[in-house]
Design a protein around this motif. Structure first.
Motif, mmCIF file in Angstrom:
data_model
loop_
_atom_site.group_PDB
_atom_site.id
_atom_site.type_symbol
_atom_site.label_atom_id
_atom_site.label_comp_id
_atom_site.label_asym_id
_atom_site.label_seq_id
_atom_site.Cartn_x
_atom_site.Cartn_y
_atom_site.Cartn_z
ATOM 1 N N SER A 105 0.818 -1.214 0.000
ATOM 2 C CA SER A 105 0.000 0.000 0.000
ATOM 3 C C SER A 105 0.856 1.270 0.000
ATOM 4 C CB SER A 105 -0.941 0.017 1.210
ATOM 5 O OG SER A 105 -0.239 0.407 2.371
ATOM 6 N N PRO A 106 0.356 2.329 -0.624
ATOM 7 C CA PRO A 106 1.088 3.611 -0.610
ATOM 8 C C PRO A 106 1.348 4.105 0.815
ATOM 9 C CG PRO A 106 -0.665 3.676 -2.251
ATOM 10 C CD PRO A 106 -0.830 2.393 -1.477
ATOM 11 N N ARG A 107 0.393 3.896 1.726
ATOM 12 C CA ARG A 107 0.591 4.328 3.118
ATOM 13 C C ARG A 107 1.763 3.589 3.756
ATOM 14 N NH1 ARG A 107 -0.522 2.188 8.099
ATOM 15 N NH2 ARG A 107 -0.751 3.688 9.771
ATOM 16 N N LEU A 108 1.809 2.259 3.568
ATOM 17 C CA LEU A 108 2.891 1.468 4.135
ATOM 18 C C LEU A 108 4.228 1.875 3.525
ATOM 19 C CD1 LEU A 108 3.808 -0.793 6.014
ATOM 20 C CD2 LEU A 108 3.335 -2.414 4.155
ATOM 21 N N MET A 109 4.251 2.101 2.221
ATOM 22 C CA MET A 109 5.511 2.488 1.576
ATOM 23 C C MET A 109 5.961 3.879 2.029
ATOM 24 S SD MET A 109 6.404 -0.250 0.253
ATOM 25 C CE MET A 109 7.985 0.478 -0.047
ATOM 26 N N ALA A 110 5.028 4.773 2.299
ATOM 27 C CA ALA A 110 5.397 6.095 2.816
ATOM 28 C C ALA A 110 6.031 5.952 4.205
ATOM 29 C CB ALA A 110 4.176 7.008 2.862
ATOM 30 N N LEU A 111 5.438 5.133 5.065
ATOM 31 C CA LEU A 111 6.033 4.885 6.389
ATOM 32 C C LEU A 111 7.421 4.266 6.244
ATOM 33 C CD1 LEU A 111 3.025 3.387 8.391
ATOM 34 C CD2 LEU A 111 4.200 5.531 8.874
ATOM 35 N N TYR A 112 7.549 3.331 5.336
ATOM 36 C CA TYR A 112 8.823 2.665 5.088
ATOM 37 C C TYR A 112 9.878 3.680 4.630
ATOM 38 C CZ TYR A 112 12.244 -0.365 2.826
ATOM 39 O OH TYR A 112 13.398 -0.979 2.436
ATOM 40 N N ASP A 113 9.505 4.510 3.664
ATOM 41 C CA ASP A 113 10.453 5.486 3.116
ATOM 42 C C ASP A 113 10.869 6.528 4.152
ATOM 43 O OD1 ASP A 113 10.443 4.214 0.654
ATOM 44 O OD2 ASP A 113 8.894 5.521 -0.189
ATOM 45 N N GLU A 114 9.948 6.898 5.045
ATOM 46 C CA GLU A 114 10.238 7.912 6.059
ATOM 47 C C GLU A 114 11.034 7.363 7.245
ATOM 48 O OE1 GLU A 114 6.363 9.363 7.090
ATOM 49 O OE2 GLU A 114 6.030 10.165 5.071
ATOM 50 N N ALA A 115 10.997 6.052 7.456
ATOM 51 C CA ALA A 115 11.680 5.449 8.606
ATOM 52 C C ALA A 115 13.189 5.532 8.418
ATOM 53 C CB ALA A 115 11.245 3.994 8.770
ATOM 54 N N GLU A 116 13.855 5.905 9.493
ATOM 55 C CA GLU A 116 15.316 5.973 9.462
ATOM 56 C C GLU A 116 15.887 4.559 9.499
ATOM 57 O OE1 GLU A 116 18.932 8.149 11.889
ATOM 58 O OE2 GLU A 116 16.876 8.876 12.093
ATOM 59 N N THR A 117 16.997 4.353 8.798
ATOM 60 C CA THR A 117 17.667 3.063 8.809
ATOM 61 C C THR A 117 18.803 3.121 9.815
ATOM 62 O OG1 THR A 117 17.119 2.716 6.484
ATOM 63 C CG2 THR A 117 18.854 1.333 7.407
ATOM 64 N N TYR A 118 18.776 2.224 10.774
ATOM 65 C CA TYR A 118 19.815 2.123 11.795
ATOM 66 C C TYR A 118 20.706 0.928 11.474
ATOM 67 C CZ TYR A 118 16.776 5.304 14.348
ATOM 68 O OH TYR A 118 16.006 6.374 14.713
ATOM 69 N N ARG A 119 21.733 0.737 12.279
ATOM 70 C CA ARG A 119 22.669 -0.365 12.078
ATOM 71 C C ARG A 119 21.949 -1.711 12.078
ATOM 72 N NH1 ARG A 119 24.905 -3.670 15.400
ATOM 73 N NH2 ARG A 119 24.253 -2.579 17.268
ATOM 74 N N ASP A 120 20.930 -1.843 12.946
ATOM 75 C CA ASP A 120 20.219 -3.120 13.047
ATOM 76 C C ASP A 120 18.980 -3.206 12.169
ATOM 77 O OD1 ASP A 120 18.832 -1.251 14.540
ATOM 78 O OD2 ASP A 120 18.382 -2.609 16.193
ATOM 79 N N GLY A 121 18.704 -2.176 11.382
ATOM 80 C CA GLY A 121 17.568 -2.247 10.469
ATOM 81 C C GLY A 121 16.718 -1.001 10.457
ATOM 82 N N LYS A 122 15.650 -1.095 9.737
ATOM 83 C CA LYS A 122 14.673 -0.011 9.589
ATOM 84 C C LYS A 122 13.529 -0.317 10.539
ATOM 85 C CE LYS A 122 14.176 2.005 5.288
ATOM 86 N NZ LYS A 122 13.982 3.424 5.234
ATOM 87 N N TRP A 123 13.261 0.620 11.464
ATOM 88 C CA TRP A 123 12.221 0.435 12.471
ATOM 89 C C TRP A 123 10.952 1.128 12.006
ATOM 90 C CZ3 TRP A 123 13.042 -1.034 17.943
ATOM 91 C CH2 TRP A 123 14.285 -1.624 18.144
ATOM 92 N N LEU A 124 9.877 0.360 11.786
ATOM 93 C CA LEU A 124 8.592 0.930 11.381
ATOM 94 C C LEU A 124 7.606 0.808 12.525
ATOM 95 C CD1 LEU A 124 9.940 0.162 8.587
ATOM 96 C CD2 LEU A 124 7.614 0.017 7.749
ATOM 97 N N LYS A 125 7.026 1.932 12.927
ATOM 98 C CA LYS A 125 5.928 1.929 13.897
ATOM 99 C C LYS A 125 4.672 2.210 13.090
ATOM 100 C CE LYS A 125 3.908 4.103 17.899
ATOM 101 N NZ LYS A 125 3.765 5.363 18.618
ATOM 102 N N ILE A 126 3.777 1.232 13.079
ATOM 103 C CA ILE A 126 2.598 1.291 12.226
ATOM 104 C C ILE A 126 1.344 1.338 13.092
ATOM 105 C CG2 ILE A 126 1.369 0.143 10.351
ATOM 106 C CD1 ILE A 126 4.145 -1.425 9.956
#
Length: 151
Positions: A105-126
């Motif tokens: 979904s566009p909403r999920l991809m927007a959250l994904y794109d906005e999430a910062e990537t850290y050493r251990d991964g991309k943290w998404l709070k949905i």
């Protein structure tokens, strides 16, 4: 004077982890329906894999319900009149998301794109306030870990 909690506040009573009644009362009946549906989906999709574990993250973060085997799968955050899921995506999981970008979904991809990537991964709070958002989370979790075949 006793103030009502703000929407999004966490459960911070340290006397004991919240039970189902406390969660339902805190997040409200509509959110609790989705909370229960996600928990049932996880149990049905990954039977016997996870034992949910209540974790206390301090006064600011309160209680959360973590699903983990050897690595974190997801964490459910009961919030006042709402609830969210946190999903951490490592490198291989981010590649899967990128490969399916046009089908998510566009909403999920927007959250994904906005999430910062850290050493251990991309943290998404949905935040999960609709059936569509619940579907977003289950699709993301399926990418993270394929569902277990029925026995």
């Amino acid at each position: 004077m006793n103030h009502s909690p703000e929407v999004g506040s966490r459960i911070t009573d340290t006397s004991a982890p919240p039970d189902e009644t406390a969660v339902r009362d805190w997040i409200g009946p509509d959110a609790f329906t989705r909370w229960a549906a996600l928990r049932e989906w996880i149990e049905g999709s990954y039977p016997g894999v996870f034992t949910p574990d209540w974790v206390y993250g301090g006064k600011k973060h309160g209680w959360s319900l973590r699903y983990k085997k050897s690595r974190a799968f997801c964490t459910l955050l009961p919030e006042y009149r709402a609830f969210s899921a946190v999903v951490v995506l490592g490198g291989a999981e981010r590649e899967k998301v990128e490969a399916r970008r046009d089908r998510l979904s566009p909403r999920l991809m927007a959250l994904y794109d906005e999430a910062e990537t850290y050493r251990d991964g991309k943290w998404l709070k949905i935040g999960i306030s609709s059936a569509e958002e619940l579907k977003d989370v289950t699709e993301l979790l399926t990418l993270k870990r394929p569902r277990k075949a029925a026995a």
